[in-house]
Design a protein around this motif. Structure first.
Motif, short mmCIF file in Angstrom:
data_model
loop_
_atom_site.label_atom_id
_atom_site.label_comp_id
_atom_site.label_asym_id
_atom_site.label_seq_id
_atom_site.Cartn_x
_atom_site.Cartn_y
_atom_site.Cartn_z
N ASN A 67 -5.01 -5.63 -4.30
CA ASN A 67 -6.46 -5.58 -4.37
C ASN A 67 -6.95 -4.19 -4.77
N GLU A 68 -8.24 -4.07 -4.99
CA GLU A 68 -8.81 -2.82 -5.49
C GLU A 68 -8.77 -1.70 -4.45
N LYS A 69 -8.64 -2.05 -3.18
CA LYS A 69 -8.50 -1.01 -2.16
C LYS A 69 -7.13 -0.34 -2.28
N GLN A 70 -6.14 -1.14 -2.66
CA GLN A 70 -4.79 -0.60 -2.81
C GLN A 70 -4.61 0.13 -4.13
N LEU A 71 -5.28 -0.36 -5.17
CA LEU A 71 -5.20 0.27 -6.49
C LEU A 71 -6.53 0.01 -7.21
N ALA A 72 -7.38 1.04 -7.22
CA ALA A 72 -8.75 0.88 -7.71
C ALA A 72 -8.84 0.40 -9.16
N THR A 73 -7.85 0.73 -9.97
CA THR A 73 -7.89 0.40 -11.39
C THR A 73 -7.23 -0.94 -11.72
N ALA A 74 -6.77 -1.68 -10.71
CA ALA A 74 -6.03 -2.93 -10.94
C ALA A 74 -6.84 -3.91 -11.79
N LYS A 75 -8.13 -4.05 -11.50
CA LYS A 75 -8.96 -5.02 -12.21
C LYS A 75 -9.07 -4.69 -13.69
N LEU A 82 -1.31 4.70 -14.19
CA LEU A 82 -1.56 5.91 -14.96
C LEU A 82 -3.06 6.19 -15.07
N GLU A 83 -3.86 5.14 -15.23
CA GLU A 83 -5.31 5.33 -15.28
C GLU A 83 -5.82 5.83 -13.93
N ASN A 84 -5.24 5.34 -12.86
CA ASN A 84 -5.66 5.74 -11.52
C ASN A 84 -5.49 7.23 -11.29
N ILE A 85 -4.39 7.81 -11.80
CA ILE A 85 -4.14 9.25 -11.59
C ILE A 85 -4.68 10.09 -12.75
N LYS A 86 -5.37 9.40 -13.70
CA LYS A 86 -5.93 10.10 -14.87
C LYS A 86 -4.83 10.90 -15.59
N ALA A 87 -3.74 10.22 -15.86
CA ALA A 87 -2.59 10.86 -16.49
C ALA A 87 -2.94 11.39 -17.88
N GLU A 88 -2.26 12.48 -18.22
CA GLU A 88 -2.45 13.07 -19.55
C GLU A 88 -1.60 12.29 -20.56
N SER A 118 0.83 -1.21 0.00
CA SER A 118 0.00 0.00 0.00
C SER A 118 0.86 1.26 0.00
N SER A 119 1.89 1.28 0.83
CA SER A 119 2.77 2.45 0.91
C SER A 119 3.54 2.67 -0.39
N VAL A 120 4.04 1.57 -0.96
CA VAL A 120 4.82 1.67 -2.19
C VAL A 120 3.95 2.16 -3.34
N ILE A 121 2.73 1.66 -3.43
CA ILE A 121 1.81 2.12 -4.49
C ILE A 121 1.55 3.62 -4.36
N LYS A 122 1.38 4.09 -3.13
CA LYS A 122 1.17 5.53 -2.91
C LYS A 122 2.39 6.34 -3.37
N ILE A 123 3.58 5.83 -3.06
CA ILE A 123 4.81 6.52 -3.47
C ILE A 123 4.90 6.57 -4.99
N LEU A 124 4.61 5.44 -5.64
CA LEU A 124 4.68 5.38 -7.10
C LEU A 124 3.65 6.31 -7.75
N LEU A 125 2.45 6.34 -7.21
CA LEU A 125 1.41 7.23 -7.74
C LEU A 125 1.83 8.69 -7.62
N THR A 126 2.43 9.03 -6.48
CA THR A 126 2.90 10.41 -6.26
C THR A 126 3.96 10.78 -7.29
N ASN A 169 -6.34 -6.40 -15.54
CA ASN A 169 -6.18 -7.83 -15.27
C ASN A 169 -5.13 -8.12 -14.20
N MET A 170 -4.99 -7.20 -13.26
CA MET A 170 -4.07 -7.42 -12.15
C MET A 170 -4.82 -8.10 -11.02
N LYS A 171 -4.14 -8.95 -10.29
CA LYS A 171 -4.79 -9.64 -9.17
C LYS A 171 -3.77 -9.91 -8.08
#
Length: 241
Positions: free
Chosen positions: A228-236, A201-207, A161-169, A239-241
């Motif tokens: 899971n989708e709580k950690q990254l809403a766009t994972a599904k 990139l979809e999660n942050i609505k990247a340009e 969860s922490s790493v995903i937040k760092i990557l998104l930032t 096709n990420m699992k």
């Protein structure tokens, strides 16, 4: 200006603690012999010091004495060839710097497309890995992020969860041009990396147009990251699992 004066002037402009190689100095071919002698005299005077064969540094002086350059500064000259970047530091050392792990490696990994870079200098040791694309000043920091996605499951002490937040930032900090380069480089990486990149990139609505990433993937394939989708809403969606 003589070769000795030229070298002294160039070195005087370097920041304390900086490492350098001959090729980073502005030297005329006919002055190379004189330059080598000038370098040796500067070493004898303590103005500069030798890190290893052909690699030198300008000591940083403090109230507690001279400081040696850190690991990344020692490795810096090996990342460039004729003034152009050809490599970057990757692996656990990179992930530690990015805040993705607290682990510190015994050996550093250096990624380059066409050159195997090995370093053994005292406690600083580095081994080569092959980069997926040619490394440049415009893309090396983007390749660092892609490597983090590639090695996500291998990063020690990983808090997903922490790493995903760092990557998104970090992805949010990119401008549209950088995002475009990131996607182009990402297409050279394995499918699981393209999937992860697309979801982030979809999660942050990247340009940026994610079509190339989407169409590069087999719609029937699934990519197991344990996210899971709580950690990254766009994972599904990717096709990420």
């Amino acid at each position: 200006m003589g070769a000795t004066q030229n070298i002294q002037k160039q070195i005087s402009k370097l920041a304390d603690g900086t490492t350098f190689k001959y090729e980073q100095l502005d030297i005329e071919p006919q002055d190379f012999s004189a330059t080598a002698k000038a370098i040796e005299r500067l070493i004898a005077k303590g103005v500069i010091k030798r890190v290893s064969t052909g690699v030198f540094y300008k000591p940083k002086k403090t109230a507690f004495g001279e400081l040696k350059p850190n690991e990344e500064e020692i490795l810096k000259p090996y990342l460039f060839e004729k003034g152009k970047r050809i490599a970057y530091i990757t692996g656990i050392s990179l992930y530690n710097r990015l805040g993705l792990t607290t682990q510190i490696p015994n050996s550093i990994k250096i990624a380059s497309r066409n050159k195997r870079i090995t370093v053994s200098n005292g406690n600083v040791k580095a081994s080569p890995v092959k980069s997926y694309v040619d490394v440049t000043d415009k893309n090396f920091y983007l390749l660092e992020l892609l490597d983090a996605l590639k090695d996500f499951k291998k990063i020690p002490d990983l808090d997903k969860s922490s790493v995903i937040k760092i990557l998104l930032t970090k992805l949010k900090e990119l401008n549209p041009t950088e995002t475009k380069i990131l996607i182009k480089c990402g297409l050279a990486y394995p499918p699981r990396v393209r999937s992860f990149l697309g979801a982030l990139l979809e999660n942050i609505k990247a340009e940026g147009d994610l079509t190339a990433l989407k169409t590069s993937l087999n719609p029937l394939s699934e990519y197991e990251y344990g996210i899971n989708e709580k950690q990254l809403a766009t994972a599904k969606n990717w096709n990420m699992k």
